[in-house]
Design a protein around this motif. Structure first.
Motif, PDB file in Angstrom:
ATOM      1  N   GLN A   4     -28.826  31.490  33.629  1.00  0.00           N
ATOM      2  CA  GLN A   4     -27.946  32.368  34.396  1.00  0.00           C
ATOM      3  C   GLN A   4     -27.267  33.392  33.490  1.00  0.00           C
ATOM      4  OE1 GLN A   4     -27.515  32.300  37.889  1.00  0.00           O
ATOM      5  NE2 GLN A   4     -29.258  30.917  37.755  1.00  0.00           N
ATOM      6  N   LEU A   5     -26.893  32.971  32.286  1.00  0.00           N
ATOM      7  CA  LEU A   5     -26.194  33.852  31.349  1.00  0.00           C
ATOM      8  C   LEU A   5     -27.087  34.958  30.803  1.00  0.00           C
ATOM      9  CD1 LEU A   5     -24.040  31.197  29.472  1.00  0.00           C
ATOM     10  CD2 LEU A   5     -23.193  33.039  30.950  1.00  0.00           C
ATOM     11  N   ARG A   6     -28.385  34.806  30.884  1.00  0.00           N
ATOM     12  CA  ARG A   6     -29.298  35.866  30.411  1.00  0.00           C
ATOM     13  C   ARG A   6     -29.119  37.146  31.216  1.00  0.00           C
ATOM     14  NH1 ARG A   6     -34.263  31.891  30.202  1.00  0.00           N
ATOM     15  NH2 ARG A   6     -33.668  30.755  28.335  1.00  0.00           N
ATOM     16  N   SER A   7     -28.641  37.003  32.453  1.00  0.00           N
ATOM     17  CA  SER A   7     -28.446  38.170  33.317  1.00  0.00           C
ATOM     18  C   SER A   7     -27.058  38.777  33.196  1.00  0.00           C
ATOM     19  CB  SER A   7     -28.693  37.780  34.774  1.00  0.00           C
ATOM     20  OG  SER A   7     -30.015  37.330  34.927  1.00  0.00           O
ATOM     21  N   GLY A   8     -26.161  38.126  32.444  1.00  0.00           N
ATOM     22  CA  GLY A   8     -24.803  38.639  32.282  1.00  0.00           C
ATOM     23  C   GLY A   8     -23.777  37.539  32.421  1.00  0.00           C
ATOM     24  N   VAL A  14     -20.985  34.880  33.751  1.00  0.00           N
ATOM     25  CA  VAL A  14     -20.982  33.970  34.890  1.00  0.00           C
ATOM     26  C   VAL A  14     -19.543  33.560  35.177  1.00  0.00           C
ATOM     27  CG1 VAL A  14     -21.608  31.626  35.635  1.00  0.00           C
ATOM     28  CG2 VAL A  14     -23.315  33.080  34.537  1.00  0.00           C
ATOM     29  N   VAL A  15     -19.197  33.585  36.447  1.00  0.00           N
ATOM     30  CA  VAL A  15     -17.943  32.999  36.912  1.00  0.00           C
ATOM     31  C   VAL A  15     -18.317  31.623  37.446  1.00  0.00           C
ATOM     32  CG1 VAL A  15     -16.061  33.111  38.585  1.00  0.00           C
ATOM     33  CG2 VAL A  15     -16.902  35.210  37.487  1.00  0.00           C
ATOM     34  N   LEU A  16     -17.848  30.615  36.753  1.00  0.00           N
ATOM     35  CA  LEU A  16     -18.130  29.224  37.126  1.00  0.00           C
ATOM     36  C   LEU A  16     -16.840  28.663  37.695  1.00  0.00           C
ATOM     37  CD1 LEU A  16     -20.486  27.170  36.812  1.00  0.00           C
ATOM     38  CD2 LEU A  16     -19.401  26.454  34.692  1.00  0.00           C
ATOM     39  N   TYR A  17     -16.836  28.406  39.009  1.00  0.00           N
ATOM     40  CA  TYR A  17     -15.596  27.894  39.591  1.00  0.00           C
ATOM     41  C   TYR A  17     -15.826  26.504  40.158  1.00  0.00           C
ATOM     42  CZ  TYR A  17     -16.293  28.674  44.690  1.00  0.00           C
ATOM     43  OH  TYR A  17     -16.717  28.608  45.996  1.00  0.00           O
ATOM     44  N   PHE A  18     -14.950  25.599  39.773  1.00  0.00           N
ATOM     45  CA  PHE A  18     -14.997  24.206  40.214  1.00  0.00           C
ATOM     46  C   PHE A  18     -14.046  24.039  41.389  1.00  0.00           C
ATOM     47  CE2 PHE A  18     -16.499  24.081  35.914  1.00  0.00           C
ATOM     48  CZ  PHE A  18     -17.452  23.071  35.904  1.00  0.00           C
ATOM     49  N   PHE A  19     -14.550  23.440  42.463  1.00  0.00           N
ATOM     50  CA  PHE A  19     -13.712  23.218  43.640  1.00  0.00           C
ATOM     51  C   PHE A  19     -13.783  21.753  44.048  1.00  0.00           C
ATOM     52  CE2 PHE A  19     -17.858  24.590  45.159  1.00  0.00           C
ATOM     53  CZ  PHE A  19     -18.124  23.792  46.273  1.00  0.00           C
ATOM     54  N   PRO A  20     -12.685  21.210  44.599  1.00  0.00           N
ATOM     55  CA  PRO A  20     -12.599  19.769  44.869  1.00  0.00           C
ATOM     56  C   PRO A  20     -13.617  19.223  45.864  1.00  0.00           C
ATOM     57  CG  PRO A  20     -10.411  20.699  44.783  1.00  0.00           C
ATOM     58  CD  PRO A  20     -11.375  21.853  44.751  1.00  0.00           C
ATOM     59  N   ALA A  21     -13.787  19.856  47.031  1.00  0.00           N
ATOM     60  CA  ALA A  21     -14.689  19.275  48.036  1.00  0.00           C
ATOM     61  C   ALA A  21     -15.047  20.303  49.098  1.00  0.00           C
ATOM     62  CB  ALA A  21     -14.046  18.064  48.689  1.00  0.00           C
ATOM     63  N   PHE A  54     -18.102  41.504  41.978  1.00  0.00           N
ATOM     64  CA  PHE A  54     -18.537  40.759  40.793  1.00  0.00           C
ATOM     65  C   PHE A  54     -19.879  41.306  40.304  1.00  0.00           C
ATOM     66  CE2 PHE A  54     -15.518  37.517  42.314  1.00  0.00           C
ATOM     67  CZ  PHE A  54     -14.880  37.200  41.130  1.00  0.00           C
ATOM     68  N   ARG A  55     -20.794  41.546  41.222  1.00  0.00           N
ATOM     69  CA  ARG A  55     -22.115  42.075  40.836  1.00  0.00           C
ATOM     70  C   ARG A  55     -21.990  43.460  40.214  1.00  0.00           C
ATOM     71  NH1 ARG A  55     -25.297  39.983  46.108  1.00  0.00           N
ATOM     72  NH2 ARG A  55     -25.567  37.839  45.414  1.00  0.00           N
ATOM     73  N   ALA A  56     -21.117  44.298  40.769  1.00  0.00           N
ATOM     74  CA  ALA A  56     -20.910  45.641  40.219  1.00  0.00           C
ATOM     75  C   ALA A  56     -20.411  45.572  38.777  1.00  0.00           C
ATOM     76  CB  ALA A  56     -19.931  46.427  41.082  1.00  0.00           C
ATOM     77  N   ALA A  57     -19.679  44.513  38.456  1.00  0.00           N
ATOM     78  CA  ALA A  57     -19.182  44.318  37.085  1.00  0.00           C
ATOM     79  C   ALA A  57     -20.189  43.541  36.229  1.00  0.00           C
ATOM     80  CB  ALA A  57     -17.841  43.590  37.110  1.00  0.00           C
ATOM     81  N   GLY A  58     -21.363  43.235  36.802  1.00  0.00           N
ATOM     82  CA  GLY A  58     -22.433  42.581  36.051  1.00  0.00           C
ATOM     83  C   GLY A  58     -22.375  41.071  35.992  1.00  0.00           C
ATOM     84  N   ALA A  59     -21.550  40.444  36.834  1.00  0.00           N
ATOM     85  CA  ALA A  59     -21.390  38.981  36.771  1.00  0.00           C
ATOM     86  C   ALA A  59     -21.961  38.275  37.993  1.00  0.00           C
ATOM     87  CB  ALA A  59     -19.912  38.634  36.631  1.00  0.00           C
ATOM     88  N   VAL A 105     -13.578  39.665  34.628  1.00  0.00           N
ATOM     89  CA  VAL A 105     -14.954  40.178  34.579  1.00  0.00           C
ATOM     90  C   VAL A 105     -14.945  41.692  34.428  1.00  0.00           C
ATOM     91  CG1 VAL A 105     -17.026  40.530  35.991  1.00  0.00           C
ATOM     92  CG2 VAL A 105     -16.037  38.242  35.776  1.00  0.00           C
ATOM     93  N   GLN A 106     -14.075  42.354  35.174  1.00  0.00           N
ATOM     94  CA  GLN A 106     -13.995  43.813  35.086  1.00  0.00           C
ATOM     95  C   GLN A 106     -13.529  44.259  33.701  1.00  0.00           C
ATOM     96  OE1 GLN A 106     -11.572  44.360  38.597  1.00  0.00           O
ATOM     97  NE2 GLN A 106     -13.357  44.914  39.847  1.00  0.00           N
ATOM     98  N   ALA A 107     -12.586  43.540  33.107  1.00  0.00           N
ATOM     99  CA  ALA A 107     -12.134  43.853  31.754  1.00  0.00           C
ATOM    100  C   ALA A 107     -13.268  43.640  30.753  1.00  0.00           C
ATOM    101  CB  ALA A 107     -10.931  42.990  31.382  1.00  0.00           C
TER     102      ALA A 107
END
Length: 179
Positions: free
Chosen positions: A50-54, A56-63, A83-88, A173-175
């Motif tokens: 996944q990181l090869r493309s730029g 990644v926002v990895l978000y963990f959620f409870p359920a 997010f995609r516009a910023a490359g993520a 991501v934008q920064a």
């Protein structure tokens, strides 16, 4: 009296713990492979790929299918074009089963981003505590990471309130895209 002092000492120790522990920026994000779903279709997910493309926002959620997680998924889905516009890319992680995540990815992620199974090992490596299927827990964690293309954590946001996760990770991501 001795019991009271012990209870007060334990309470003070618990209060001193950080509210939401997370991996610090600059640390290499642990690589992992797992199963995930996108628009209800299962697939194998490998973080390094996944990181090869730029970033990644990895978000963990409870359920899945809980009010906070439903709202958070909807907010990430609505912000996916930004997010995609910023490359993520955005990837949700939960201790839910793959069949639950398949359904959740269609209903609450609107097929815009994948959700994947977070194993106990991945949860430990990312310093998150999530509910496990069939196990009742009184604590859960909601932590979001921005991981740079180089595999290092750029930003971490840990808060049980889902409201700030999309806004803060998008700003990170934008920064990153401006640098």
């Amino acid at each position: 009296m001795r019991v009271v002092r012990l209870v007060l000492a334990v309470a003070a120790a618990v209060a001193a713990l950080p509210a939401g522990a997370a991996l610090a920026p600059g640390i290499a994000a642990p690589d992992f492979r797992t199963q995930g779903a996108l628009a209800g279709k299962p697939f194998r997910l490998h973080l390094a790929e996944q990181l090869r493309s730029g970033p990644v926002v990895l978000y963990f959620f409870p359920a899945a299918f809980t009010s906070g997680c439903n709202a958070e998924a909807k907010a990430f889905a609505e912000a996916t074009p930004q997010f995609r516009a910023a490359g993520a890319r955005v990837i949700g992680m939960s201790a839910d089963t793959l069949p639950q995540l398949q359904k959740f990815s269609k209903e609450h992620c609107a097929g815009r981003f994948p959700v994947a199974v977070a194993s106990a090992d991945v949860m430990r490596q990312y310093d998150v505590l999530l509910s496990r299927p069939g196990v009742t827990r009184t604590m859960s964690d909601r932590t979001s990471y921005v991981i740079g293309r180089d595999g290092k954590v750029v930003f971490a946001h840990s808060d049980m309130n889902p409201a700030g996760h999309v806004r803060s990770t998008l700003a990170a991501v934008q920064a990153l895209a401006r640098d």
